[in-house]
Design a protein around this motif. Sequence first.
Motif, mmCIF file in Angstrom:
data_model
loop_
_atom_site.group_PDB
_atom_site.id
_atom_site.type_symbol
_atom_site.label_atom_id
_atom_site.label_comp_id
_atom_site.label_asym_id
_atom_site.label_seq_id
_atom_site.Cartn_x
_atom_site.Cartn_y
_atom_site.Cartn_z
ATOM 1 N N GLN A 100 1.101 -1.115 0.018
ATOM 2 C CA GLN A 100 0.034 0.019 0.159
ATOM 3 C C GLN A 100 1.040 1.448 -0.011
ATOM 4 O O GLN A 100 1.677 1.550 0.967
ATOM 5 C CB GLN A 100 -0.852 0.037 1.158
ATOM 6 N N MET A 101 0.849 2.084 -0.986
ATOM 7 C CA MET A 101 1.550 3.241 -1.177
ATOM 8 C C MET A 101 0.668 4.334 -1.037
ATOM 9 O O MET A 101 -0.281 4.610 -1.944
ATOM 10 C CB MET A 101 2.301 3.250 -2.566
ATOM 11 N N ASN A 102 0.848 5.209 0.087
ATOM 12 C CA ASN A 102 0.268 6.429 0.401
ATOM 13 C C ASN A 102 1.142 7.856 0.104
ATOM 14 O O ASN A 102 2.431 7.493 -0.092
ATOM 15 C CB ASN A 102 -0.241 6.552 1.595
ATOM 16 N N SER A 103 0.563 9.033 0.064
ATOM 17 C CA SER A 103 1.251 10.092 -0.274
ATOM 18 C C SER A 103 2.459 9.884 -1.168
ATOM 19 O O SER A 103 3.528 10.365 -0.730
ATOM 20 C CB SER A 103 1.885 10.655 1.097
ATOM 21 N N LEU A 104 2.163 9.513 -2.210
ATOM 22 C CA LEU A 104 3.002 9.251 -3.274
ATOM 23 C C LEU A 104 3.943 10.495 -3.880
ATOM 24 O O LEU A 104 3.176 11.588 -3.745
ATOM 25 C CB LEU A 104 2.568 8.519 -4.484
ATOM 26 N N LYS A 105 5.151 10.606 -4.357
ATOM 27 C CA LYS A 105 5.796 11.641 -4.660
ATOM 28 C C LYS A 105 6.292 11.242 -5.989
ATOM 29 O O LYS A 105 6.601 10.193 -6.416
ATOM 30 C CB LYS A 105 6.857 11.967 -3.521
ATOM 31 N N PRO A 106 6.876 12.157 -6.714
ATOM 32 C CA PRO A 106 7.380 12.087 -8.205
ATOM 33 C C PRO A 106 8.600 11.023 -7.883
ATOM 34 O O PRO A 106 8.894 10.293 -8.861
ATOM 35 C CB PRO A 106 7.721 13.354 -8.765
ATOM 36 N N GLU A 107 9.389 11.249 -6.876
ATOM 37 C CA GLU A 107 10.596 10.423 -6.717
ATOM 38 C C GLU A 107 10.285 8.870 -6.582
ATOM 39 O O GLU A 107 10.890 8.179 -6.407
ATOM 40 C CB GLU A 107 11.560 10.917 -5.652
ATOM 41 N N ASP A 108 9.149 8.626 -6.483
ATOM 42 C CA ASP A 108 8.643 7.041 -5.974
ATOM 43 C C ASP A 108 8.255 6.425 -7.458
ATOM 44 O O ASP A 108 8.220 5.229 -7.554
ATOM 45 C CB ASP A 108 7.340 7.133 -5.429
#
Length: 121
Positions: free
Chosen positions: A82-90
């Motif tokens: 589960q991936m939350n608060s995703l950022k461009p660097e992800d």
Amino acid sequence: QVQLVESGGGSVQAGGSLRLSCAASGRTFSTYTMGWFRQALGKERTFVSAISWSGRSTSVADSVKGRFTISRDNAKNTVYLQMNSLKPEDTAVYYCAANKHGGTSGPYDYWGQGTQVTVSA
């Protein structure tokens, strides 16, 4: 032998969420430590998170701590990220991996084909 198939990748805006799934073949899934790794374009593959066969022990990279959560359902032969608060660097290709004897630190013996995650600013 374990075969792994990832799904759930896609494109999302920064701050959004995605849930990756990794379905494993075979009857012995519950005996494997499972991990998630990622590889950004032009960079080396890096560790994201891992979970022990029982689910009681997990580890997570500092870069995603507090935002990503790993879990597993041994009855469904599936591990999740589960991936939350995703950022461009992800943004990266995310790989699922399995190992029988190495624990959460590996080494990992089996790998999936990867699923692309793209996070736009």
